[in-house]
Scaffold this motif. Structure first.
Motif, PDB file in Angstrom:
ATOM      1  N   ASN A 171      -1.781   7.944   4.624  1.00 31.42           N
ATOM      2  CA  ASN A 171      -2.654   8.298   3.589  1.00 31.42           C
ATOM      3  C   ASN A 171      -1.968   8.981   2.273  1.00 31.42           C
ATOM      4  OD1 ASN A 171      -4.884   7.587   5.044  1.00 31.42           O
ATOM      5  ND2 ASN A 171      -5.091   9.601   6.166  1.00 31.42           N
ATOM      6  N   SER A 172      -1.037   9.710   2.540  1.00 29.84           N
ATOM      7  CA  SER A 172      -0.126  10.173   1.399  1.00 29.84           C
ATOM      8  C   SER A 172       0.422   9.012   0.578  1.00 29.84           C
ATOM      9  CB  SER A 172       1.027  11.123   1.936  1.00 29.84           C
ATOM     10  OG  SER A 172       1.862  11.386   0.934  1.00 29.84           O
ATOM     11  N   ILE A 173       0.948   8.066   1.214  1.00 26.75           N
ATOM     12  CA  ILE A 173       1.546   6.785   0.441  1.00 26.75           C
ATOM     13  C   ILE A 173       0.525   6.228  -0.421  1.00 26.75           C
ATOM     14  CG2 ILE A 173       2.776   4.775   0.757  1.00 26.75           C
ATOM     15  CD1 ILE A 173       4.579   6.251   2.808  1.00 26.75           C
ATOM     16  N   LEU A 174      -0.668   6.056   0.298  1.00 24.22           N
ATOM     17  CA  LEU A 174      -1.893   5.223  -0.398  1.00 24.22           C
ATOM     18  C   LEU A 174      -2.505   6.136  -1.667  1.00 24.22           C
ATOM     19  CD1 LEU A 174      -3.872   4.101   2.336  1.00 24.22           C
ATOM     20  CD2 LEU A 174      -3.069   2.782   0.880  1.00 24.22           C
ATOM     21  N   ARG A 175      -2.085   7.497  -1.443  1.00 20.53           N
ATOM     22  CA  ARG A 175      -2.652   8.518  -2.524  1.00 20.53           C
ATOM     23  C   ARG A 175      -1.754   8.544  -3.815  1.00 20.53           C
ATOM     24  NH1 ARG A 175      -3.356  12.418   0.656  1.00 20.53           N
ATOM     25  NH2 ARG A 175      -1.506  13.820  -0.160  1.00 20.53           N
TER      26      ARG A 175
ATOM     27  N   LEU B 190       0.760  -3.605   2.771  1.00 21.39           N
ATOM     28  CA  LEU B 190       0.777  -5.174   2.117  1.00 21.39           C
ATOM     29  C   LEU B 190       0.179  -6.137   2.971  1.00 21.39           C
ATOM     30  CD1 LEU B 190       4.179  -4.583   0.450  1.00 21.39           C
ATOM     31  CD2 LEU B 190       2.092  -4.741  -0.493  1.00 21.39           C
ATOM     32  N   LYS B 191       0.472  -5.862   4.394  1.00 17.12           N
ATOM     33  CA  LYS B 191      -0.166  -7.045   5.265  1.00 17.12           C
ATOM     34  C   LYS B 191      -1.740  -6.637   5.204  1.00 17.12           C
ATOM     35  CE  LYS B 191       0.019  -6.044   9.542  1.00 17.12           C
ATOM     36  NZ  LYS B 191       0.298  -5.845  10.967  1.00 17.12           N
ATOM     37  N   ASP B 192      -2.521  -5.665   5.092  1.00 17.98           N
ATOM     38  CA  ASP B 192      -3.664  -5.604   4.851  1.00 17.98           C
ATOM     39  C   ASP B 192      -4.416  -5.885   3.662  1.00 17.98           C
ATOM     40  OD1 ASP B 192      -3.739  -4.669   7.737  1.00 17.98           O
ATOM     41  OD2 ASP B 192      -3.891  -2.465   7.021  1.00 17.98           O
ATOM     42  N   ASP B 193      -3.537  -5.414   2.732  1.00 15.86           N
ATOM     43  CA  ASP B 193      -3.941  -5.878   1.229  1.00 15.86           C
ATOM     44  C   ASP B 193      -2.894  -6.232   0.393  1.00 15.86           C
ATOM     45  OD1 ASP B 193      -5.235  -5.822  -1.163  1.00 15.86           O
ATOM     46  OD2 ASP B 193      -5.233  -3.493  -1.475  1.00 15.86           O
ATOM     47  N   PRO B 194      -2.724  -7.607   0.243  1.00 14.30           N
ATOM     48  CA  PRO B 194      -1.649  -8.281  -0.175  1.00 14.30           C
ATOM     49  C   PRO B 194      -1.424  -7.851  -1.818  1.00 14.30           C
ATOM     50  CG  PRO B 194      -2.568  -9.846   1.185  1.00 14.30           C
ATOM     51  CD  PRO B 194      -3.521  -8.603   1.109  1.00 14.30           C
ATOM     52  N   GLN B 195      -2.615  -7.555  -2.398  1.00 16.49           N
ATOM     53  CA  GLN B 195      -2.684  -7.216  -3.862  1.00 16.49           C
ATOM     54  C   GLN B 195      -2.657  -5.673  -4.052  1.00 16.49           C
ATOM     55  OE1 GLN B 195      -2.657  -9.801  -6.158  1.00 16.49           O
ATOM     56  NE2 GLN B 195      -2.636 -11.050  -4.077  1.00 16.49           N
ATOM     57  N   TYR B 196      -2.121  -5.023  -3.076  1.00 17.43           N
ATOM     58  CA  TYR B 196      -1.761  -3.511  -3.242  1.00 17.43           C
ATOM     59  C   TYR B 196      -1.552  -3.343  -4.648  1.00 17.43           C
ATOM     60  CZ  TYR B 196      -0.059   1.074  -2.175  1.00 17.43           C
ATOM     61  OH  TYR B 196       0.192   2.428  -2.208  1.00 17.43           O
TER      62      TYR B 196
END
Length: 94
Positions: free
Chosen positions: A24-28, A60-66
């Motif tokens: 969550n921290s990395i996503l944020r 990236l596996k879940d969302d290649p367009q991250y």
């Protein structure tokens, strides 16, 4: 030491389990500190940052367009670099 930006596909690391808090921290906010690597036989080998790279690999596996992409800053711990940026090469050689 040298500071560069590289795609995670160019970094050898050991996939490591991590907490949801780290993910969550990395996503944020992304990565606050560079991944520490050594350069051995023209390959970047992670020495610090296995969990963070594991998180990014899963994102990236879940969302290649991250939106942050697959490139991360790395800090090369070995080598004969005296400056982190190529623009300094050839300067101050007296």
């Amino acid at each position: 030491m040298r500071y560069l930006k590289k795609d995670i596909s160019h970094i050898q690391f050991t996939y490591t389990s991590y907490t949801e808090e780290l993910k969550n921290s990395i996503l944020r906010i992304g990565f606050s500190f560079p991944i520490h690597v050594i350069l051995k036989e023209k390959q970047y080998i992670c020495i610090d940052g296995h969990k963070r790279l594991s998180v990014l690999k899963d994102i990236l596996k879940d969302d290649p367009q991250y939106h942050r992409g697959s490139q991360v800053y790395i800090l090369i711990k070995n080598g004969d670099y005296s400056r982190s940026h190529d623009c300094w090469n050839g300067r101050n050689t007296h």
